[in-house]
Design a protein around this motif. Structure first.
Motif, short mmCIF file in Angstrom:
data_model
loop_
_atom_site.label_atom_id
_atom_site.label_comp_id
_atom_site.label_asym_id
_atom_site.label_seq_id
_atom_site.Cartn_x
_atom_site.Cartn_y
_atom_site.Cartn_z
N UNK A 106 0.85 -1.18 0.00
CA UNK A 106 0.00 0.00 0.00
C UNK A 106 0.89 1.23 0.00
N UNK A 107 0.64 2.13 -0.94
CA UNK A 107 1.44 3.35 -1.04
C UNK A 107 0.89 4.40 -0.08
N UNK A 108 1.74 4.93 0.81
CA UNK A 108 1.31 5.99 1.71
C UNK A 108 0.98 7.26 0.93
N UNK A 109 -0.04 7.97 1.39
CA UNK A 109 -0.43 9.22 0.77
C UNK A 109 -0.48 10.32 1.83
N UNK A 110 -0.68 11.54 1.42
CA UNK A 110 -0.54 12.68 2.32
C UNK A 110 -1.58 12.65 3.43
N UNK A 111 -1.11 12.81 4.67
CA UNK A 111 -1.99 12.87 5.83
C UNK A 111 -2.17 14.35 6.21
N UNK A 149 -15.07 5.75 7.14
CA UNK A 149 -14.53 4.40 7.24
C UNK A 149 -15.63 3.40 6.90
N UNK A 150 -15.24 2.12 6.75
CA UNK A 150 -16.16 1.03 6.44
C UNK A 150 -16.02 -0.04 7.51
N UNK A 184 -24.25 7.99 5.40
CA UNK A 184 -23.77 6.61 5.44
C UNK A 184 -24.42 5.82 4.31
N UNK A 185 -23.88 4.64 4.06
CA UNK A 185 -24.44 3.74 3.06
C UNK A 185 -24.23 2.32 3.53
N UNK A 186 -25.20 1.45 3.24
CA UNK A 186 -25.15 0.05 3.67
C UNK A 186 -25.33 -0.83 2.46
N UNK A 187 -24.48 -1.86 2.32
CA UNK A 187 -24.49 -2.66 1.12
C UNK A 187 -24.12 -4.11 1.42
N UNK A 188 -24.46 -5.00 0.49
CA UNK A 188 -24.08 -6.40 0.59
C UNK A 188 -22.65 -6.63 0.13
N UNK A 189 -22.04 -5.66 -0.50
CA UNK A 189 -20.67 -5.81 -1.00
C UNK A 189 -19.84 -4.57 -0.66
N UNK A 190 -18.55 -4.79 -0.41
CA UNK A 190 -17.66 -3.70 -0.02
C UNK A 190 -16.94 -3.18 -1.27
N UNK A 191 -17.58 -2.26 -1.97
CA UNK A 191 -17.08 -1.75 -3.24
C UNK A 191 -16.83 -0.24 -3.15
N UNK A 192 -16.23 0.28 -4.19
CA UNK A 192 -16.05 1.73 -4.28
C UNK A 192 -17.39 2.44 -4.30
N UNK A 218 -7.81 2.08 2.27
CA UNK A 218 -8.57 1.01 1.64
C UNK A 218 -8.76 1.27 0.15
N UNK A 219 -8.89 0.19 -0.61
CA UNK A 219 -8.98 0.31 -2.07
C UNK A 219 -10.19 1.13 -2.50
N UNK A 220 -11.26 1.13 -1.69
CA UNK A 220 -12.44 1.92 -2.03
C UNK A 220 -12.11 3.41 -2.02
N UNK A 221 -11.27 3.82 -1.07
CA UNK A 221 -10.96 5.24 -0.90
C UNK A 221 -9.79 5.71 -1.76
N UNK A 222 -8.95 4.78 -2.21
CA UNK A 222 -7.81 5.16 -3.07
C UNK A 222 -8.12 4.95 -4.54
N UNK A 223 -9.34 4.54 -4.85
CA UNK A 223 -9.71 4.27 -6.24
C UNK A 223 -9.77 5.56 -7.06
N UNK A 224 -9.64 5.41 -8.36
CA UNK A 224 -9.72 6.56 -9.26
C UNK A 224 -11.10 7.23 -9.17
N UNK A 225 -12.15 6.42 -9.07
CA UNK A 225 -13.52 6.95 -9.01
C UNK A 225 -13.73 7.82 -7.77
#
Length: 234
Positions: free
Chosen positions: A55-60, A78-79, A106-114, A141-148
């Motif tokens: 995982x590449x660190x990004x600016x805090x 967070x998720x 907030x959002x609730x889902x059956x899958x942990x996606x972007x 997390x990949x959801x938060x670092x995604x391009x979208x």
């Protein structure tokens, strides 16, 4: 001996009395509980398997400064995982305003996606209408670092801040909310399916946490009362 939830009942009894003008210590509440033959429930947390990939660190930007002088200045997100009998693990993405500790979306889902993270962010922006320059802090997390997700932040003129890898203290406030949610609600019941869990989460977040659960850090106001107070003085 009857069991009660220490995280719900002790602070509720003590802080509720304080809000009404009575002074009472936590030890006194504990002593009265013993006399009434009550004891707290201790629940073991579910800990999902950590991501061992690079995982590449990004600016805090937030840098563990959880103070805010106005609403919609700093948000954290967070998720977390929630289990159901019929459908297995489901996922809750939450966004908190650090000024009021209110769950603004907030959002609730059956899958942990972007898409889950995006819906929580969109709901928060619709509810709060933040000005450009808002800081949103998340983990890596990949959801938060995604391009979208990055594109959505840019379009909304949000400054995205990230925790360091493996450092939950960087996002302690939203981690604490999810821990409280599990201690007070999720670990006290078993959800049959996704819809039952969804209804319970709505009742907890909108009916209890935001509008009825007082916080010592907010001078014993609820998150909604704290937001209303800021809006009146703005």
């Amino acid at each position: 001996m009857q069991k009660v939830n220490e995280y719900t009942e002790l602070p509720r009894f003590r802080n509720g009395l304080r809000k009404e003008g009575f002074r009472v210590s936590l030890k006194r509440v504990q002593r009265l509980m013993r006399r009434a033959n009550l004891r707290s429930i201790i629940v073991k947390k579910y800990r999902p398997q950590s991501n061992q990939g690079p995982v590449e660190n990004r600016k805090n930007v937030l840098a563990q400064d959880f103070t805010a002088t106005k609403i919609n200045q700093k948000w954290v997100a967070d998720i977390t995982y929630i289990h159901t009998i019929k459908e297995g693990w489901c996922y809750l993405a939450s966004v908190m305003d650090l000024c009021t500790r209110k769950i603004v979306g907030y959002s609730f889902s059956r899958s942990m996606t972007t898409e889950l993270a995006l819906r929580a962010l969109d709901n928060s922006c619709v509810n709060q209408n933040p000005e450009p320059g808002l800081i949103l802090h998340t983990d890596l997390g990949s959801q938060y670092t995604s391009h979208e997700f990055e594109k959505a932040n840019q379009e909304k003129q949000i400054v995205h801040s990230f925790s360091k890898k493996g450092c939950p203290y960087d996002n302690a406030c939203i981690e604490s909310f999810h821990a409280t949610l599990k201690k007070e609600e999720i670990h006290q019941t078993t959800y049959k399916d996704f819809d039952e869990a969804r209804r319970a989460l709505f009742q907890y977040i909108e009916g209890w946490y935001n509008r009825a659960r007082i916080h010592s850090s907010l001078d014993y106001l609820t998150p909604q009362e704290a937001e209303d107070k800021f809006l009146k003085t703005a």
